[in-house]
Design an enzyme around this catalytic site. Structure first.
Site, PDB file in Angstrom:
ATOM      1  N   CYS A 290      33.822  34.515  38.733  1.00  0.00           N
ATOM      2  CA  CYS A 290      33.624  35.028  36.806  1.00  0.00           C
ATOM      3  C   CYS A 290      34.319  32.592  36.835  1.00  0.00           C
ATOM      4  O   CYS A 290      34.446  32.990  35.680  1.00  0.00           O
ATOM      5  CB  CYS A 290      34.172  35.594  36.874  1.00  0.00           C
ATOM      6  SG  CYS A 290      33.985  37.218  36.691  1.00  0.00           S
TER       7      CYS A 290
ATOM      8  N   HIS B 159      38.452  30.499  33.728  1.00  0.00           N
ATOM      9  CA  HIS B 159      37.570  32.192  33.546  1.00  0.00           C
ATOM     10  C   HIS B 159      36.325  32.305  33.082  1.00  0.00           C
ATOM     11  O   HIS B 159      36.777  31.513  31.734  1.00  0.00           O
ATOM     12  CB  HIS B 159      38.494  33.179  34.057  1.00  0.00           C
ATOM     13  CG  HIS B 159      37.712  34.757  34.436  1.00  0.00           C
ATOM     14  ND1 HIS B 159      36.850  35.620  33.502  1.00  0.00           N
ATOM     15  CD2 HIS B 159      37.846  35.371  35.502  1.00  0.00           C
ATOM     16  CE1 HIS B 159      36.233  36.730  33.766  1.00  0.00           C
ATOM     17  NE2 HIS B 159      36.882  36.677  35.105  1.00  0.00           N
TER      18      HIS B 159
ATOM     19  N   ASP C 184      45.503  32.455  28.523  1.00  0.00           N
ATOM     20  CA  ASP C 184      45.110  33.530  28.669  1.00  0.00           C
ATOM     21  C   ASP C 184      45.775  33.339  30.077  1.00  0.00           C
ATOM     22  O   ASP C 184      45.969  32.708  30.950  1.00  0.00           O
ATOM     23  CB  ASP C 184      43.533  32.444  29.980  1.00  0.00           C
ATOM     24  CG  ASP C 184      43.205  33.926  31.226  1.00  0.00           C
ATOM     25  OD1 ASP C 184      43.983  35.100  30.883  1.00  0.00           O
ATOM     26  OD2 ASP C 184      41.306  33.941  30.718  1.00  0.00           O
TER      27      ASP C 184
ATOM     28  N   GLN D 177      46.585  36.278  35.584  1.00  0.00           N
ATOM     29  CA  GLN D 177      47.125  36.105  36.582  1.00  0.00           C
ATOM     30  C   GLN D 177      48.264  35.300  36.299  1.00  0.00           C
ATOM     31  O   GLN D 177      48.877  35.309  37.432  1.00  0.00           O
ATOM     32  CB  GLN D 177      45.701  34.523  37.605  1.00  0.00           C
ATOM     33  CG  GLN D 177      44.747  35.172  37.114  1.00  0.00           C
ATOM     34  CD  GLN D 177      44.182  36.350  38.384  1.00  0.00           C
ATOM     35  OE1 GLN D 177      45.513  36.808  39.226  1.00  0.00           O
ATOM     36  NE2 GLN D 177      42.750  36.918  38.131  1.00  0.00           N
TER      37      GLN D 177
ATOM     38  N   LYS E  79      45.233  44.567  35.729  1.00  0.00           N
ATOM     39  CA  LYS E  79      46.462  43.550  36.780  1.00  0.00           C
ATOM     40  C   LYS E  79      47.577  43.489  37.028  1.00  0.00           C
ATOM     41  O   LYS E  79      48.560  42.820  38.157  1.00  0.00           O
ATOM     42  CB  LYS E  79      45.773  41.924  36.016  1.00  0.00           C
ATOM     43  CG  LYS E  79      44.134  41.843  36.156  1.00  0.00           C
ATOM     44  CD  LYS E  79      44.086  40.340  35.829  1.00  0.00           C
ATOM     45  CE  LYS E  79      42.208  40.473  35.991  1.00  0.00           C
ATOM     46  NZ  LYS E  79      41.461  39.640  36.838  1.00  0.00           N
TER      47      LYS E  79
HETATM   48  N1  PLP Z   1      41.019  35.504  33.118  1.00  0.00           N
HETATM   49  C1  PLP Z   1      41.483  35.485  33.899  1.00  0.00           C
HETATM   50  C2  PLP Z   1      42.177  33.511  34.661  1.00  0.00           C
HETATM   51  C3  PLP Z   1      41.005  36.395  35.210  1.00  0.00           C
HETATM   52  O1  PLP Z   1      41.211  35.995  36.343  1.00  0.00           O
HETATM   53  C4  PLP Z   1      40.245  37.389  34.812  1.00  0.00           C
HETATM   54  C5  PLP Z   1      40.186  38.327  35.442  1.00  0.00           C
HETATM   55  O2  PLP Z   1      39.798  38.201  36.788  1.00  0.00           O
HETATM   56  C6  PLP Z   1      39.675  37.598  33.210  1.00  0.00           C
HETATM   57  C7  PLP Z   1      40.392  36.429  32.555  1.00  0.00           C
HETATM   58  C8  PLP Z   1      39.442  38.505  32.997  1.00  0.00           C
HETATM   59  O3  PLP Z   1      40.264  39.313  32.656  1.00  0.00           O
HETATM   60  P1  PLP Z   1      40.321  41.447  32.167  1.00  0.00           P
HETATM   61  O4  PLP Z   1      38.334  41.080  33.037  1.00  0.00           O
HETATM   62  O5  PLP Z   1      40.630  42.025  32.701  1.00  0.00           O
HETATM   63  O6  PLP Z   1      39.239  41.536  30.921  1.00  0.00           O
END
Ligand code: PLP
Length: 405
Positions: free
Chosen positions: A364, A123, A200, A203, A226
Site C-alpha cells: 500500500c 501508506h 500516522d 507502525q 497492529k
Molecule cells: N499507515 C501505515 C503506516 C500503515 O502501515 C497502515 C497499515 O498497514 C495504515 C496506515 C493503515 O492502517 P489500517 O488498515 O489499520 O487502517
C-alpha cells in the site's frame, strides 16, 4: 529489563500452530499482530457479562458497558500521555482516523489551491483521503523526498512551506522501510510556520514509546489491531482546541446534543466525532492490549525488536544477491528486501510453504515503490514474540529459495 520471550509466546496461542506441517513463523506483524489470550478473553468476558449498548441506558448492564468504554478511553489517554480523555476519539483504525481529519480539516481550514505536505513514504491511507479532498475542493499535495538510505530530506521539507500550506501529514514509521522519521523536528518546523501536523502512528505506537505531548503534533492516529488489540478499533488523538474547532465527520446518534427538523446541535468532545454505536467491546479489548504491552514495557519492546532487526539484517546480508530497502540510522523492526531477480511474490509463496509468513507486494505504498524503481518487496516485520531462531529459519528459507532459481 530483558523480556522472557518463551514465556511471552505462551500468551499467544496461535504461535503454537503448524502450517504445512511446519511450525508457524509469523513475520507479518506490520500488517497485523497476533492477539494475547488476555485480549481475546476480555472480548469474550464482555460479550458474556457486560454487553449492552452504551451511554443512553439507565439499566445496570448499559452502565457497566459505558463505564468500561470510558475507562478504555482513559487507558488510551494515559498510554499516549494525552492531556485529557476528550482528546481521544475511537475510530475504526488509522485509515478512518485520517479520513476523518482529511474531511473535517479540509471543510474547516482549506480552500482551493491550499496545500497539504505529505512524504514519499506514506501508506495509501495517508495519500488517498487527501486526493479525494483534492478532487472535491481543489487542494493539492506537496511531497517530502527521501535520500538513498530512506530518510526524509529535511532541507527539502523546509522548502515546501509557502503561504498555501495548511497541514503536514506524515508517518512516524514507514511500513516498508522501517524508517523512524524525526517527528519532533517535523512538528517543530511546521509550528515555526504556524502549521498543524498529523502523524500516522500505525507502525510506531506498537513498537516504540509514544508521548503525544512531547511530540506536540496536533493529531496522532493508530490502529488497535497492529498493537495486539482487535480489528475494527483505532484511535484519533487530537489537541482539544483543534477537535473543538473541527466540524463532525459523520452524523447520527451519539454525536448530537439535540435534534429537530429545523436545527441540530452537536454533542461535546469526544462524542461529537463518534456517530452511532461505538465498538465498546473493541475499545475495552484495546485497553487490555495496551495494559499488556505496558506491563512488558514499551522501552523493553523497542530495545528487543531493534536488536532482532539488527540480527536479521546481519543474517540476510550474507545471502548473495540480497538487496535491503531502508537503511535509515533510526529504524524500527521492518525488513524489506529482494534477492537477485526473484519475484517478491515467488519468494513469499515459497517461504509460506516453509511455514514462514511474510508480506509481499507494494505494501500500500505504490508512490514509494515508484521512487525506489521497483514493483514490490518481500517484507519481514517483527514483534517482541519473534526470536533469533525464527530469523535463522527465515535466512535459511531465503537461501533455499535462492538456490531453486
Ligand atoms: N499507515 C501505515 C503506516 C500503515 O502501515 C497502515 C497499515 O498497514 C495504515 C496506515 C493503515 O492502517 P489500517 O488498515 O489499520 O487502517
Amino acid at each position: 529489563m530483558a523480556l522472557d520471550i518463551q514465556t511471552i509466546r505462551q500468551d499467544f496461542p496461535i504461535l503454537g500452530k503448524t502450517v504445512y506441517n511446519k511450525p508457524l513463523i509469523y513475520l507479518d506483524n506490520g500488517a497485523t499482530t497476533q492477539k494475547p489470550r488476555c485480549v481475546v478473553e476480555k472480548m469474550v468476558f464482555n460479550y458474556y457479562n457486560e454487553n449492552a449498548n452504551i451511554h443512553r441506558g439507565v439499566h445496570f448492564l448499559s452502565q457497566a458497558a459505558t463505564e468500561a468504554h470510558e475507562e478504555a478511553r482513559q487507558a488510551v489517554q494515559h498510554f499516549l500521555n494525552a492531556r485529557s480523555s476528550n482528546e481521544i476519539i475511537f475510530t475504526r483504525g488509522t485509515t478512518e482516523s485520517i479520513n476523518l481529519i482529511a474531511s473535517s480539516f479540509t471543510d474547516e481550514c482549506m480552500s482551493a489551491g491550499d496545500e497539504v505536505i505529505v512524504s514519499v513514504m506514506e501508506h495509501h491511507s495517508n495519500i488517498v483521503p487527501w486526493q479525494i479532498q483534492a478532487a472535491r475542493r481543489g487542494i493539492s499535495l506537496r511531497v517530502i523526498p527521501m535520500n538513498e538510505r530512506g530518510e526524509l530530506d529535511m532541507e527539502a521539507y523546509e522548502k515546501l512551506f509557502n503561504e498555501k500550506t495548511r497541514l503536514v501529514s506524515v508517518a512516524h514509521v514507514s511500513n516498508v522501510l522501517g524508517t523512524v522519521n524525526p517527528v519532533k523536528e517535523i512538528v517543530r518546523i511546521a509550528h515555526e510556520h504556524d502549521i498543524p501536523v498529523l502523524i500516522d502512528g500505525a507502525q510506531s505506537v506498537p513498537h516504540i514509546p509514544v508521548d503525544v505531548q512531547d511530540i506536540d503534533a496536533e493529531f496522532y492516529v493508530f490502529s488497535g489491531h497492529k498493537i495486539y488489540g482487535p480489528t475494527g478499533i483505532g484511535v484519533l488523538y487530537g489537541k482539544e482546541e483543534w477537535l473543538d474547532r473541527l466540524p463532525p465527520y459523520q452524523g447520527g446518534g451519539e454525536m448530537i446534543a439535540s435534534v429537530s427538523f429545523e436545527k441540530t446541535t452537536f454533542n461535546e468532545l469526544p462524542f461529537k466525532f463518534e456517530a452511532g454505536t461505538p465498538d465498546y467491546i473493541g475499545s475495552t479489548a484495546l485497553a487490555e492490549a495496551l495494559r499488556y504491552v505496558t506491563t512488558l514495557g514499551m522501552d523493553n519492546i523497542a530495545a528487543y525488536e531493534h536488536d532482532l532487526l539488527r540480527y536479521a539484517e546481519e543474517q540476510l546480508e550474507r545471502i548473495p544477491g540480497m538487496r535491503i530497502f531502508g537503511r535509515a540510522k533510526e529504524k524500527s523492526g521492518v525488513l524489506s528486501f529482494l534477492v537477485g531477480d526473484i519475484h517478491h511474490y515467488d519468494m513469499g509463496m515459497l517461504l509460506d510453504h516453509l511455514g514462514i509468513a511474510v508480506r509481499t507486494g507494494h505494501h500500500c505504498a505504490q508512490p514509494l515503490m515508484q521512487a525506489l524503481g521497483i514493483e514490490g518487496t518481500v517484507r519481514a516485520s517483527f514483534s517482541f514474540y519473534n526470536t533469533r531462531e525464527e530469523v535463522d529459519a527465515l535466512a535459511a528459507g531465503i537461501e533455499r529459495v535462492r538456490k531453486m532459481f
